[in-house]
Write a protein that holds these residues in place. Structure first.
Motif: not given
Length: 85
Positions: A69-70, A55-57, A18-23
């Protein structure tokens, strides 16, 4: 103590994904993915891919999770630029 180490290790794997999403993952999401990893239903690579896919759906041309997504799109663009250099 051993169980704590195992649970802590799984929690770290989930939150690293989830760190990929900064959270970090929410409690329910973390529990779900920890169970999936423990059962051998998914690999860490599949977990990461599932996080990226969610995330990119895009539905009807609109990002379901626009902020996520951003973040993924920006990190992907930076990665692409660095791999060319």
């Amino acid at each position: 103590t051993f169980l704590f180490i195992i649970v802590s290790h799984l929690y770290t794997k989930v939150n690293t994904s989830y760190s990929l999403l900064n959270r970090t993952a929410d409690v329910e999401g973390a529990a779900y993915w920890e169970d999936q990893l423990t059962a051998g239903s998914v690999t860490v690579a599949q977990l990461i891919q599932a996080v990226v896919n969610a995330a990119t759906e895009v539905v009807d041309g609109v990002a379901v999770h626009a902020t996520d997504k951003a973040i993924v799109d920006n990190k992907s663009a930076v990665s692409d630029r660095k791999s060319v250099v």
